[in-house]
Design a protein around this motif. Structure first.
Motif, mmCIF file in Angstrom:
data_model
loop_
_atom_site.group_PDB
_atom_site.id
_atom_site.type_symbol
_atom_site.label_atom_id
_atom_site.label_comp_id
_atom_site.label_asym_id
_atom_site.label_seq_id
_atom_site.Cartn_x
_atom_site.Cartn_y
_atom_site.Cartn_z
ATOM 1 N N PRO A 149 -15.997 74.011 -56.767
ATOM 2 C CA PRO A 149 -15.195 74.856 -57.657
ATOM 3 C C PRO A 149 -15.615 76.325 -57.637
ATOM 4 C CG PRO A 149 -15.906 72.870 -58.795
ATOM 5 C CD PRO A 149 -16.554 72.837 -57.450
ATOM 6 N N ALA A 150 -16.925 76.596 -57.526
ATOM 7 C CA ALA A 150 -17.388 77.986 -57.551
ATOM 8 C C ALA A 150 -16.941 78.710 -56.286
ATOM 9 C CB ALA A 150 -18.912 78.028 -57.691
ATOM 10 N N GLU A 187 -17.741 74.925 -45.226
ATOM 11 C CA GLU A 187 -17.929 73.699 -46.016
ATOM 12 C C GLU A 187 -18.200 72.507 -45.078
ATOM 13 O OE1 GLU A 187 -18.161 72.612 -49.354
ATOM 14 O OE2 GLU A 187 -18.539 70.755 -48.270
ATOM 15 N N PRO A 188 -19.341 71.837 -45.214
ATOM 16 C CA PRO A 188 -19.638 70.720 -44.306
ATOM 17 C C PRO A 188 -18.996 69.397 -44.698
ATOM 18 C CG PRO A 188 -21.512 71.173 -45.755
ATOM 19 C CD PRO A 188 -20.459 72.181 -46.088
ATOM 20 N N GLN A 207 -18.916 68.537 -56.114
ATOM 21 C CA GLN A 207 -19.120 67.452 -57.084
ATOM 22 C C GLN A 207 -17.859 67.170 -57.884
ATOM 23 O OE1 GLN A 207 -22.893 68.094 -59.467
ATOM 24 N NE2 GLN A 207 -22.681 70.007 -58.363
ATOM 25 N N ASN A 265 -12.095 68.455 -69.676
ATOM 26 C CA ASN A 265 -12.378 69.663 -70.453
ATOM 27 C C ASN A 265 -12.021 70.932 -69.695
ATOM 28 O OD1 ASN A 265 -14.305 69.464 -68.524
ATOM 29 N ND2 ASN A 265 -16.071 69.715 -69.864
ATOM 30 N N ALA A 312 -24.150 75.778 -43.502
ATOM 31 C CA ALA A 312 -25.013 76.943 -43.307
ATOM 32 C C ALA A 312 -26.444 76.449 -43.157
ATOM 33 C CB ALA A 312 -24.888 77.870 -44.507
ATOM 34 N N ALA A 344 -25.058 71.539 -56.004
ATOM 35 C CA ALA A 344 -26.167 70.615 -56.197
ATOM 36 C C ALA A 344 -25.758 69.259 -55.651
ATOM 37 C CB ALA A 344 -26.481 70.518 -57.687
ATOM 38 N N TRP A 355 -26.816 64.790 -55.563
ATOM 39 C CA TRP A 355 -27.407 63.759 -56.412
ATOM 40 C C TRP A 355 -28.898 63.569 -56.208
ATOM 41 C CZ3 TRP A 355 -24.881 62.729 -60.405
ATOM 42 C CH2 TRP A 355 -23.492 62.845 -60.387
ATOM 43 N N GLN A 377 -18.789 58.711 -67.040
ATOM 44 C CA GLN A 377 -17.455 58.755 -66.419
ATOM 45 C C GLN A 377 -17.342 57.713 -65.319
ATOM 46 O OE1 GLN A 377 -16.896 62.737 -65.030
ATOM 47 N NE2 GLN A 377 -16.146 63.466 -67.007
ATOM 48 N N ASP A 413 -23.417 75.816 -59.810
ATOM 49 C CA ASP A 413 -24.568 74.966 -60.106
ATOM 50 C C ASP A 413 -25.832 75.333 -59.332
ATOM 51 O OD1 ASP A 413 -22.833 73.608 -61.725
ATOM 52 O OD2 ASP A 413 -23.234 71.625 -60.874
ATOM 53 N N VAL A 431 -17.068 72.727 -64.484
ATOM 54 C CA VAL A 431 -16.083 73.169 -63.494
ATOM 55 C C VAL A 431 -15.554 74.560 -63.870
ATOM 56 C CG1 VAL A 431 -13.902 72.647 -62.364
ATOM 57 C CG2 VAL A 431 -15.415 70.786 -63.030
HETATM 58 C C1 LIG Z 1 -19.020 62.733 -61.211
HETATM 59 C C2 LIG Z 1 -19.012 64.108 -61.838
HETATM 60 C C3 LIG Z 1 -18.202 64.344 -62.924
HETATM 61 C C4 LIG Z 1 -18.163 65.624 -63.486
HETATM 62 N N1 LIG Z 1 -17.316 65.827 -64.539
HETATM 63 C C5 LIG Z 1 -17.214 67.061 -65.057
HETATM 64 C C6 LIG Z 1 -16.279 67.313 -66.112
HETATM 65 O O1 LIG Z 1 -15.566 66.414 -66.577
HETATM 66 N N2 LIG Z 1 -16.191 68.565 -66.588
HETATM 67 C C7 LIG Z 1 -16.961 69.599 -66.085
HETATM 68 O O2 LIG Z 1 -16.781 70.725 -66.538
HETATM 69 N N3 LIG Z 1 -17.856 69.386 -65.107
HETATM 70 C C8 LIG Z 1 -18.011 68.146 -64.580
HETATM 71 N N4 LIG Z 1 -18.917 67.916 -63.585
HETATM 72 C C9 LIG Z 1 -19.767 69.038 -63.127
HETATM 73 C C10 LIG Z 1 -19.033 69.925 -62.113
HETATM 74 O O3 LIG Z 1 -18.397 69.118 -61.142
HETATM 75 C C11 LIG Z 1 -19.988 70.888 -61.430
HETATM 76 O O4 LIG Z 1 -20.583 71.703 -62.418
HETATM 77 C C12 LIG Z 1 -19.258 71.766 -60.422
HETATM 78 O O5 LIG Z 1 -18.693 70.974 -59.382
HETATM 79 C C13 LIG Z 1 -20.191 72.784 -59.786
HETATM 80 O O6 LIG Z 1 -19.473 73.487 -58.842
HETATM 81 P P1 LIG Z 1 -20.194 74.280 -57.644
HETATM 82 O O7 LIG Z 1 -19.105 74.823 -56.798
HETATM 83 O O8 LIG Z 1 -21.191 75.212 -58.192
HETATM 84 O O9 LIG Z 1 -21.035 73.191 -56.831
HETATM 85 P P2 LIG Z 1 -20.631 71.842 -56.116
HETATM 86 O O10 LIG Z 1 -19.512 71.206 -56.822
HETATM 87 O O11 LIG Z 1 -21.902 71.113 -55.960
HETATM 88 O O12 LIG Z 1 -20.117 72.298 -54.678
HETATM 89 C C14 LIG Z 1 -20.993 72.817 -53.707
HETATM 90 C C15 LIG Z 1 -20.364 72.737 -52.326
HETATM 91 O O13 LIG Z 1 -21.224 73.379 -51.392
HETATM 92 C C16 LIG Z 1 -21.293 72.607 -50.196
HETATM 93 N N5 LIG Z 1 -22.570 72.869 -49.518
HETATM 94 C C17 LIG Z 1 -23.797 72.406 -49.832
HETATM 95 N N6 LIG Z 1 -24.705 72.822 -48.938
HETATM 96 C C18 LIG Z 1 -24.039 73.596 -48.029
HETATM 97 C C19 LIG Z 1 -24.436 74.328 -46.864
HETATM 98 N N7 LIG Z 1 -25.694 74.352 -46.438
HETATM 99 N N8 LIG Z 1 -23.489 75.013 -46.176
HETATM 100 C C20 LIG Z 1 -22.192 75.011 -46.611
HETATM 101 N N9 LIG Z 1 -21.769 74.348 -47.709
HETATM 102 C C21 LIG Z 1 -22.685 73.637 -48.399
HETATM 103 C C22 LIG Z 1 -21.205 71.178 -50.704
HETATM 104 O O14 LIG Z 1 -20.776 70.283 -49.678
HETATM 105 C C23 LIG Z 1 -20.197 71.288 -51.854
HETATM 106 O O15 LIG Z 1 -18.880 71.089 -51.413
HETATM 107 C C24 LIG Z 1 -18.989 66.661 -62.990
HETATM 108 C C25 LIG Z 1 -19.830 66.410 -61.909
HETATM 109 C C26 LIG Z 1 -19.846 65.152 -61.331
HETATM 110 C C27 LIG Z 1 -20.732 64.897 -60.156
#
Ligand SMILES: Cc1cc2nc3c(=O)[nH]c(=O)nc-3n(C[C@H](O)[C@H](O)[C@H](O)COP(=O)(O)OP(=O)(O)OC[C@H]3O[C@@H](n4cnc5c(N)ncnc54)[C@H](O)[C@@H]3O)c2cc1C
Length: 562
Positions: A243-244, A263-264, A270, A279, A313, A344, A346, A390, A527, A536
């Motif tokens: 999402p970020a 994106e790999p 997540q 939410n 990366a 992040a 798991w 969930q 994250d 999200v």
């Molecule tokens: C099962 C589950 C349910 C959730 N439910 C909710 C909810 O109901 N409401 C809510 O607000 N939040 C929820 N969350 C939390 C929310 O999903 C996360 O806070 C959010 O996804 C964070 O987004 P992000 O983009 O920072 O990181 P991430 O979602 O972790 O995305 C990071 C991306 O970077 C990629 N990446 C990693 N390493 C590399 C690399 N070396 N090179 C290139 N790309 C790379 C990964 O493959 C991934 O696609 C939930 C999380 C989970 C796991």
């Protein structure tokens, strides 16, 4: 053609007018693919479905004056048709039904609601029904197969591929090796000693067949390996399409910046693994994490972002005012700015025998594509936070029984109140407190695992499938110490960089902005950032905010002159 095994659209309401209108609309639009069965009484509906040997895709249940007990009836009916979407049907203007509907949604007793059609062809009604069907189909599979996978159901690699294709919304058909159907396909493909998994790319005219391919070989066969011009310099390189990263890509590209996203795995990060995000502002009925993030991907792409899939990366270096991101295929991409959005992943259980069985009875995350295979099984979900809650709710739709395994003595501090209530209301979910998984056994598949009582030390053997959702670890290994990290491995940004023990130190005379890590021109979002909110909406918001920092950096005299 007989109906045997087909899935129906079932309508249950005593309101004759609503029943007739809904049945007519459903038959007219979807009748060729889905038999429509309607009744005023639950038993009559069950009998009608049984007579024709029909499953149920969507169950529409009336609510209102004629159906004061509609929600209870719908809940009860749904438990007999696992996998069916339960949808409450309200009449326009019946405001008294709104509150009970939202409560039932919150408790997970129903999946969706909609207003009964008031006119022929009511577009709002059909938009909703089409979405329900698309959600049901993506859960169940069985439609168009762009890719056919023949593999061992419990092989970690097969599992990874199925999950990844599903999360990327690529329609797949899976055939378990050893079944007569899979054997016949192998013969048809003239594969005598195939290396599993076998992938057939049916969307290509030449239908290429890949045997146990690497990620890069798959990307090549998809035509996704074209590297950008090595001399190209993007305004912004975004690392990670969660999402970020997607939020940053939408805003960067829409504001005219040349944008590359790496994106790999699957778009959505997540969030893409979450069955329902409740939410996120603007979605009062919740939205599937996969649907939300895939739409953001389409939006970013439509605005002109370039996406490099299947590549990760591996390093970040900075020189001459440019940032170079090395990729795992040996290439390098260059940006005037870089947004780090790697999120992040798991946290592992740390039990070696269980690590050997990942994908074969031990799963990290919600493994959405595996959920339907949990029918008839006892599933154990390890974790006490919202993600575990969930997953337990989602899996309870398929599994016979779901047991949540929690280390603490309570859920109240770690899980949202609505989820705790939802779990309590589910008849096939129970919670075990103060327990830990300490060992496991199995060769082909998880056979059993050992559960320790943290108060008495007593150990017991359990049989079932394990899903572990025990928190996450920031994905910063690839940075190799080029940016300052906190003790937990998260990226330190903003004022926190000014501490004495932070290394590498912030090099500039000006104070770092909220999302700036220790190298100017790099922005960290979501994250992966220390102190991030882990939501999200906040990840998307940080992505949008990052773009203002990117603009500011690009406008700075040293960069603007390049
Ligand atoms: C099962 C589950 C349910 C959730 N439910 C909710 C909810 O109901 N409401 C809510 O607000 N939040 C929820 N969350 C939390 C929310 O999903 C996360 O806070 C959010 O996804 C964070 O987004 P992000 O983009 O920072 O990181 P991430 O979602 O972790 O995305 C990071 C991306 O970077 C990629 N990446 C990693 N390493 C590399 C690399 N070396 N090179 C290139 N790309 C790379 C990964 O493959 C991934 O696609 C939930 C999380 C989970 C796991």
């Amino acid at each position: 053609m007989g109906d045997r095994g087909r899935a129906a659209l079932a309508v249950l309401t005593r309101d004759e007018g609503v029943r007739a209108a809904v049945t007519q609309e459903l038959e007219r639009r979807y009748g060729r693919d889905f038999p429509v069965v309607a009744a005023a009484d639950p038993q009559d509906l069950r009998d009608a479905l049984e007579r024709r040997d029909l499953a149920v895709a969507v169950l529409f249940g009336g609510l209102g004056e004629a159906d004061p007990d509609g929600l209870a009836v719908l809940r009860e009916m749904r438990s007999g048709y696992r996998g069916a979407l339960a949808v409450a049907l309200a009449r326009w203007g019946a405001w008294e039904t709104t509150r009970p509907i939202f409560e039932a949604l919150t408790l997970g007793q129903i999946d969706r609601w909609l207003t009964a059609p008031e006119e022929n062809g009511d577009p709002e009604f059909h938009r909703a029904v089409t979405e329900f069907l698309s959600e049901w189909e993506s859960r169940e599979g069985g439609g168009f197969e762009a890719i056919r996978i023949i593999g061992d159901r419990w092989s970690a690699r097969t599992q990874f591929l199925r999950d990844n294709f599903t999360r990327n919304r690529i329609p797949i058909g899976f055939y378990d090796a050893g079944t007569p159907e899979a054997e016949a396909m192998m013969v048809g493909l003239d594969l005598r000693e195939p290396r599993l998994p076998v992938l057939v790319l049916r969307f290509r005219p030449e239908r290429p067949v890949l045997q146990n391919p690497t990620d890069l070989e798959i990307a090549g066969a998809f035509g996704l390996l074209t590297a950008p011009d090595p001399d190209a310099v993007f305004d912004v390189v975004i690392v990670g399409a969660g999402p970020a990263g997607l939020g940053a890509a939408v805003y960067a590209a829409s504001e005219g910046l040349s944008t590359l996203v790496v994106e790999p795995e699957a778009v959505g990060g997540q969030a893409g693994t979450s069955s329902l995000i409740r939410n996120y502002a603007g979605f009062p009925m919740g939205v599937s994490g996969n649907r939300l993030t895939f739409s953001a991907f389409q939006q970013a792409w439509a605005f002109g972002s370039t996406f490099l899939f299947v590549r990760a990366a591996t390093a970040l270096t900075t020189g001459d005012g440019l940032h170079r991101v090395a990729l795992n295929d040996g290439s390098t991409v260059t940006g005037r700015t870089v947004v780090v959005a790697t999120g992040a992943s798991w946290r592992r259980l740390g039990v070696p025998p269980l690590e050997e069985l990942v994908g074969r009875g031990v799963f990290y995350g919600a493994a959405v594509s595996e959920a339907p295979a949990m029918r008839g099984r006892h599933v154990f979900v390890v974790g006490g936070a919202n993600s575990a809650g969930q997953a337990a709710v989602y899996l309870s739709r398929y599994a016979d029984r779901v047991t949540l395994l929690v280390r603490r003595g309570t859920l109240t501090a770690s899980m949202s109140d609505y989820l705790v209530r939802e779990l309590e209301a589910l008849p096939n979910v129970d919670v075990r407190f103060r327990v830990q998984v300490v060992d496991g056994r199995g060769s082909e598949f998880l056979e059993s695992f050992t559960l320790r009582d943290l108060d008495t030390g007593a150990e017991e053997e359990q049989e079932g499938v394990l899903f572990a959702l025990i928190g996450s670890e920031p994905r910063t290994d690839w940075l190799g110490g080029t940016l300052a990290l906190d003790r937990g491995g998260s990226l330190v940004t903003g004022a926190a960089l000014m501490g004495d023990d932070v290394a590498p130190a912030w090099p500039s005379g000006r104070a770092p902005a909220l999302l700036e890590p220790s190298t100017p021109g790099v922005v960290a979002v979501g994250d992966v950032r220390a102190g991030s909110v882990k939501r999200v909406a906040s990840a998307v918001g940080e992505g949008a905010l990052a773009v203002t920092l990117v603009h500011a950096h690009l406008a700075s005299p040293a960069v603007a002159s390049r």
